[in-house]
Design a protein around this motif. Structure first.
Motif, PDB file in Angstrom:
ATOM      1  N   GLY A 148       0.973  -1.081  -0.020  1.00  0.00           N
ATOM      2  CA  GLY A 148       0.258  -0.008  -0.111  1.00  0.00           C
ATOM      3  C   GLY A 148       0.888   1.113  -0.264  1.00  0.00           C
ATOM      4  N   ARG A 149       0.794   2.045   1.141  1.00  0.00           N
ATOM      5  CA  ARG A 149       1.662   3.217   1.066  1.00  0.00           C
ATOM      6  C   ARG A 149       2.996   2.990   1.262  1.00  0.00           C
ATOM      7  NH1 ARG A 149      -1.938   8.523   3.338  1.00  0.00           N
ATOM      8  NH2 ARG A 149      -3.690   8.038   1.975  1.00  0.00           N
ATOM      9  N   PHE A 150       3.270   1.879   2.089  1.00  0.00           N
ATOM     10  CA  PHE A 150       4.829   1.679   2.282  1.00  0.00           C
ATOM     11  C   PHE A 150       5.171   0.613   1.085  1.00  0.00           C
ATOM     12  CE2 PHE A 150       3.867   2.115   6.879  1.00  0.00           C
ATOM     13  CZ  PHE A 150       4.929   2.911   7.162  1.00  0.00           C
ATOM     14  N   VAL A 151       6.483   1.037   0.737  1.00  0.00           N
ATOM     15  CA  VAL A 151       7.109   0.237  -0.223  1.00  0.00           C
ATOM     16  C   VAL A 151       8.546  -0.026   0.412  1.00  0.00           C
ATOM     17  CG1 VAL A 151       8.288   0.175  -2.423  1.00  0.00           C
ATOM     18  CG2 VAL A 151       6.221   1.619  -2.150  1.00  0.00           C
ATOM     19  N   VAL A 152       8.942  -1.526   0.681  1.00  0.00           N
ATOM     20  CA  VAL A 152       9.883  -2.165   1.395  1.00  0.00           C
ATOM     21  C   VAL A 152      10.891  -2.592   0.501  1.00  0.00           C
ATOM     22  CG1 VAL A 152      10.666  -3.689   2.829  1.00  0.00           C
ATOM     23  CG2 VAL A 152       8.441  -2.863   3.210  1.00  0.00           C
ATOM     24  N   HIS A 153      12.091  -2.025   0.607  1.00  0.00           N
ATOM     25  CA  HIS A 153      13.437  -2.398   0.026  1.00  0.00           C
ATOM     26  C   HIS A 153      14.453  -2.747   1.044  1.00  0.00           C
ATOM     27  CE1 HIS A 153      17.261  -2.185  -2.528  1.00  0.00           C
ATOM     28  NE2 HIS A 153      16.467  -2.497  -3.410  1.00  0.00           N
ATOM     29  N   LYS A 154      15.337  -3.862   0.630  1.00  0.00           N
ATOM     30  CA  LYS A 154      16.279  -4.198   1.645  1.00  0.00           C
ATOM     31  C   LYS A 154      17.104  -3.108   1.928  1.00  0.00           C
ATOM     32  CE  LYS A 154      19.822  -5.867  -1.610  1.00  0.00           C
ATOM     33  NZ  LYS A 154      20.653  -7.093  -2.013  1.00  0.00           N
ATOM     34  N   ARG A 158      10.107   3.174   1.664  1.00  0.00           N
ATOM     35  CA  ARG A 158       9.386   4.308   1.147  1.00  0.00           C
ATOM     36  C   ARG A 158       8.004   4.588   1.442  1.00  0.00           C
ATOM     37  NH1 ARG A 158      10.080   3.466  -4.739  1.00  0.00           N
ATOM     38  NH2 ARG A 158      12.098   4.315  -4.438  1.00  0.00           N
ATOM     39  N   ILE A 159       7.742   5.995   1.902  1.00  0.00           N
ATOM     40  CA  ILE A 159       6.439   6.155   2.026  1.00  0.00           C
ATOM     41  C   ILE A 159       5.939   6.826   0.859  1.00  0.00           C
ATOM     42  CG2 ILE A 159       4.831   7.739   3.222  1.00  0.00           C
ATOM     43  CD1 ILE A 159       6.738   7.570   5.559  1.00  0.00           C
ATOM     44  N   ALA A 160       5.213   6.049  -0.056  1.00  0.00           N
ATOM     45  CA  ALA A 160       4.705   6.451  -1.511  1.00  0.00           C
ATOM     46  C   ALA A 160       4.354   7.591  -1.789  1.00  0.00           C
ATOM     47  CB  ALA A 160       4.045   5.198  -1.994  1.00  0.00           C
ATOM     48  N   ASP A 161       3.197   8.033  -1.113  1.00  0.00           N
ATOM     49  CA  ASP A 161       2.387   9.172  -1.418  1.00  0.00           C
ATOM     50  C   ASP A 161       3.461  10.244  -0.924  1.00  0.00           C
ATOM     51  OD1 ASP A 161       2.121   8.345   1.162  1.00  0.00           O
ATOM     52  OD2 ASP A 161       0.620   9.751   1.543  1.00  0.00           O
ATOM     53  N   LYS A 162       4.247  10.314  -0.296  1.00  0.00           N
ATOM     54  CA  LYS A 162       5.166  11.626   0.329  1.00  0.00           C
ATOM     55  C   LYS A 162       6.498  11.583  -0.612  1.00  0.00           C
ATOM     56  CE  LYS A 162       2.489  12.473   3.934  1.00  0.00           C
ATOM     57  NZ  LYS A 162       1.924  13.590   4.033  1.00  0.00           N
ATOM     58  N   GLN A 207      -5.046   1.662   7.948  1.00  0.00           N
ATOM     59  CA  GLN A 207      -5.907   1.263   6.805  1.00  0.00           C
ATOM     60  C   GLN A 207      -5.590   1.354   5.203  1.00  0.00           C
ATOM     61  OE1 GLN A 207      -6.673   3.746   9.024  1.00  0.00           O
ATOM     62  NE2 GLN A 207      -7.734   5.474   8.018  1.00  0.00           N
ATOM     63  N   HIS A 208      -4.128   2.056   5.376  1.00  0.00           N
ATOM     64  CA  HIS A 208      -3.396   2.361   4.044  1.00  0.00           C
ATOM     65  C   HIS A 208      -2.389   1.466   3.874  1.00  0.00           C
ATOM     66  CE1 HIS A 208      -6.271   5.606   3.612  1.00  0.00           C
ATOM     67  NE2 HIS A 208      -5.369   6.616   4.231  1.00  0.00           N
ATOM     68  N   VAL A 209      -2.331   0.330   4.764  1.00  0.00           N
ATOM     69  CA  VAL A 209      -1.236  -0.772   4.685  1.00  0.00           C
ATOM     70  C   VAL A 209      -1.670  -2.151   4.225  1.00  0.00           C
ATOM     71  CG1 VAL A 209       0.569  -1.848   5.960  1.00  0.00           C
ATOM     72  CG2 VAL A 209       0.166   0.626   6.476  1.00  0.00           C
TER      73      VAL A 209
END
Length: 238
Positions: A148-154, A158-162, A207-209
């Motif tokens: 969702g709004r979080f993007v995980v990389h090793k 990332r907070i996508a909308d920000k 609710q955005h995750v």
């Protein structure tokens, strides 16, 4: 409750297997009552509707791609002061071919929802091992995985909308907390790095995750400390 012929056909078409257990969820506020039948390969929900035929929802576990949580809160008041504060969790589900199937779009509508703890436990048990295998593989291979709004990389979170990438090395912990206003994941920075970031940009509401249970596992895999508040632990949702 005796299932009618049309529901029997749904069960036959979906090949849900043997019935494991049932659950009855009473109406709570705007949330309708539901009778839930949990099977080996999927589930069926019967939702009564006033002056209309009952709504029937049925899926195989393999159709579920994402779970979200919407957290509501309520309190009883005595002389204007809140007492007996409680939380109400609604589990929101998204499917492969449903109206809410835009995976990674945090504002999409769910395909169905339920307050049932038995249902979310059954769905998690039957979907998370396969989902986790892909999440783990992608992250270990240096790919991004969208929650969702979080993007995980090793290397970063990332907070996508920000459009904000937070290096993993700068994160002290991720706190998951509930309050009367904020039901969210919040990034806590290591003291030496706090001055580098705007605090307002580091909080994402639950609710955005997508798949918050697996989001927590991904953070733990990357050696990021996850601080679950007492309220969260008491709700037993991790």
């Amino acid at each position: 409750m005796k299932l009618n012929k049309s529901i029997d056909k749904v069960l036959l078409d979906l090949h849900l297997g043997r019935k494991i257990q049932t659950d009855k969820v009473p109406r709570v506020g705007l949330y309708p009552s539901q009778e839930i039948f949990i099977y080996e390969q999927g589930f069926l929900i019967i939702q009564p509707r006033f002056l209309r035929s009952d709504k029937v929802i049925a899926y195989r576990y393999e159709d579920i791609i994402s779970i979200k949580i919407l957290c509501g809160s309520s309190a009883s008041y005595v002389l204007g002061n809140p007492v007996d504060f409680s939380y109400l969790l609604r589990y929101r589900y998204f499917t492969k071919n449903g109206s809410g199937n835009k995976y990674g779009d945090y504002d999409r509508e769910e395909d169905f929802s339920s307050l049932s703890r038995k249902l979310v436990k059954a769905i998690r048990t039957n979907t998370e091992p396969k989902l986790w295998a892909k999440i783990k593989s992608d992250i270990q291979d240096g790919k991004e995985f969208i929650f969702g709004r979080f993007v995980v990389h090793k290397d970063y979170l990332r907070i996508a909308d920000k459009k904000l990438d937070v290096p993993m090395i700068k994160i002290k912990e991720v706190k998951f907390h509930l309050s009367s206003e904020d039901d969210a994941f919040q990034i806590e920075f290591k003291p030496e790095f706090k001055k580098d970031f705007l605090w307002v940009a580091t909080c994402v509401y639950i609710q955005h995750v997508d798949n918050p249970f697996l989001f927590i596992e991904a953070l733990k895999m990357l050696k990021i400390s996850v601080n679950l508040s007492d309220e969260i632990q008491n709700l037993d949702i991790d």
